[in-house]
Design a protein around this motif. Structure first.
Motif, PDB file in Angstrom:
ATOM      1  N   ASP A 170      36.721  37.128  40.151  1.00 32.96           N
ATOM      2  CA  ASP A 170      37.509  36.543  39.068  1.00 32.96           C
ATOM      3  C   ASP A 170      38.956  37.023  39.037  1.00 32.96           C
ATOM      4  OD1 ASP A 170      37.175  39.159  38.276  1.00 32.96           O
ATOM      5  OD2 ASP A 170      36.061  38.687  36.438  1.00 32.96           O
TER       6      ASP A 170
ATOM      7  N   THR B 140      37.288  29.634  42.726  1.00 32.05           N
ATOM      8  CA  THR B 140      38.725  29.571  42.482  1.00 32.05           C
ATOM      9  C   THR B 140      39.387  28.883  43.673  1.00 32.05           C
ATOM     10  OG1 THR B 140      39.155  31.693  43.576  1.00 32.05           O
ATOM     11  CG2 THR B 140      38.620  31.762  41.213  1.00 32.05           C
ATOM     12  N   PRO B 141      40.611  28.374  43.492  1.00 30.20           N
ATOM     13  CA  PRO B 141      41.299  27.756  44.630  1.00 30.20           C
ATOM     14  C   PRO B 141      41.402  28.678  45.845  1.00 30.20           C
ATOM     15  CG  PRO B 141      42.429  27.200  42.590  1.00 30.20           C
ATOM     16  CD  PRO B 141      41.366  28.198  42.226  1.00 30.20           C
ATOM     17  N   ASP B 142      41.520  29.987  45.593  1.00 25.95           N
ATOM     18  CA  ASP B 142      41.619  30.941  46.700  1.00 25.95           C
ATOM     19  C   ASP B 142      40.340  30.988  47.535  1.00 25.95           C
ATOM     20  OD1 ASP B 142      44.203  31.801  46.141  1.00 25.95           O
ATOM     21  OD2 ASP B 142      43.519  33.328  44.721  1.00 25.95           O
ATOM     22  N   LYS B 143      39.204  30.669  46.935  1.00 24.44           N
ATOM     23  CA  LYS B 143      37.919  30.833  47.613  1.00 24.44           C
ATOM     24  C   LYS B 143      37.228  29.509  47.938  1.00 24.44           C
ATOM     25  CE  LYS B 143      38.224  35.190  47.834  1.00 24.44           C
ATOM     26  NZ  LYS B 143      38.306  35.873  49.146  1.00 24.44           N
TER      27      LYS B 143
ATOM     28  N   GLU C 256      31.980  27.165  40.142  1.00 22.22           N
ATOM     29  CA  GLU C 256      33.012  26.510  40.940  1.00 22.22           C
ATOM     30  C   GLU C 256      33.960  27.595  41.455  1.00 22.22           C
ATOM     31  OE1 GLU C 256      33.800  23.297  41.970  1.00 22.22           O
ATOM     32  OE2 GLU C 256      31.688  23.023  41.433  1.00 22.22           O
TER      33      GLU C 256
ATOM     34  N   SER D 284      38.756  42.609  41.288  1.00 25.22           N
ATOM     35  CA  SER D 284      37.968  41.564  40.623  1.00 25.22           C
ATOM     36  C   SER D 284      36.597  42.105  40.231  1.00 25.22           C
ATOM     37  CB  SER D 284      37.786  40.367  41.556  1.00 25.22           C
ATOM     38  OG  SER D 284      36.941  40.714  42.645  1.00 25.22           O
TER      39      SER D 284
ATOM     40  N   TYR E 249      41.175  40.463  44.809  1.00 24.41           N
ATOM     41  CA  TYR E 249      39.751  40.142  44.914  1.00 24.41           C
ATOM     42  C   TYR E 249      38.918  41.337  45.386  1.00 24.41           C
ATOM     43  CZ  TYR E 249      40.642  35.252  43.981  1.00 24.41           C
ATOM     44  OH  TYR E 249      41.000  34.072  43.377  1.00 24.41           O
TER      45      TYR E 249
END
Length: 300
Positions: free
Chosen positions: A105, A125-128, A123, A265, A261
């Motif tokens: 997160d 994150t855009p990074d993952k 869902e 995170s 991350y």
């Protein structure tokens, strides 16, 4: 079995490869540098020099092996596509290594009560999103005649079969030794599930024999906050109490991905499927016990 392992000179891949050899399997390991052939030979593995960009090599090795384990990268889609193409219609096992930062997160070191289960993934994150798409590609290969599975590792600790570092704790240790101060991102209240490398190897061996096609496994045996882990590191090094580190300063040391991350995170997951379906029973020391008793005692 004859097993083709990518990333065989790395921390995870080398440990898996050594475990396979001990279990009686023949292992062909993909390595990037010719000088790594000698490292693999010491653990009974035959090295093949190449890269994840060598599509023809990956396809050929997949076709000649009885099973494939990708332990080189969770983020190289072309390599995964090549392996699947090489295995399509064969019924052979393909174990793909992912990482539980897919549920990270990027909290900046703040805690959370949110826990994720294998059948309730968020869902990304855009990074993952790209990594999750690769995981889904592997799972979908079950429809192409591949006994495919994703093993989604959490924070791994322990000493591997080769003198290589794991991803997260060694970075904290290196920074502490360099500066004389143990630091965590933000207040360090963020929590990661974790697992000992020897328990990871046990699970890969079980999955190789018993996995269903299209299975997703979280790989964890406990969890700890970064504040507790850095406090244990400080005691092991005989340093003062760990200190909070603002995210922006942490990024300067570890980079965006690792600070946000890998170290900053929350990644709290529960791996029920491996225990219930494969009979996996992790039993090595907890991460805090390992830091206290074994972290500074690397073999060799």
């Amino acid at each position: 079995m004859k097993v083709f392992v990518t990333g065989a000179a790395g921390f995870i891949g080398g440990s898996i490869a050594a475990g396979l050899v001990k279990a009686g399997h023949e292992v062909i390991g993909l390595i990037r540098k010719p000088e790594q052939i000698a490292d693999l030979k010491k653990i009974g593995v035959t090295g093949v020099v190449g890269s994840l960009d060598d599509r023809d090599l990956l396809i050929a090795q997949a076709r000649s092996a009885d099973a494939v384990i990708n332990a080189a990268s969770s983020d190289n889609r072309a390599a995964v596509e090549a392996i699947i193409d090489g295995l399509a219609g064969s019924g052979k096992v393909f174990l793909h290594t992912s990482g539980s930062s897919i549920v990270g997160d990027a909290s900046g070191g703040l805690g959370t009560d949110r826990i994720y289960y294998e059948d309730q993934l968020p869902e990304p994150t855009p990074d993952k999103a790209a990594r999750v798409a690769i995981d889904n590609l592997v799972l979908a290969a079950a429809g192409k005649g591949v006994r495919s599975a994703v093993l989604c590792n959490t924070l791994i600790y322990g000493h591997g079969a080769l003198p290589r570092d794991s991803v997260q704790l060694p970075r904290l240790l290196k920074q502490a030794r360099k500066s004389g101060v143990v630091r965590h991102v933000g207040p360090g209240l963020n929590i990661w599930s974790n697992v000992h490398i020897d328990d990871v190897v046990d699970l890969y061996l079980l999955a190789l024999e018993k996995t269903e096609a299209g299975a997703f496994y979280f790989v964890e045996s406990g969890e700890a906050s970064f504040r507790d882990m850095t406090a244990a590191i400080a005691r092991a090094l005989d340093l003062g109490e760990p200190q909070d580190w603002p995210l922006e300063q942490a990024k300067e040391e570890w980079g965006y991905e690792m600070a946000s991350y890998g170290l900053g995170s929350n990644s709290r997951v529960r791996g029920k499927r491996a225990r219930e379906q494969l009979g996996w029973a992790p039993h090595r020391p907890s991460v805090l016990e390992w830091i206290a008793n074994d972290m500074l005692n690397r073999p060799g």
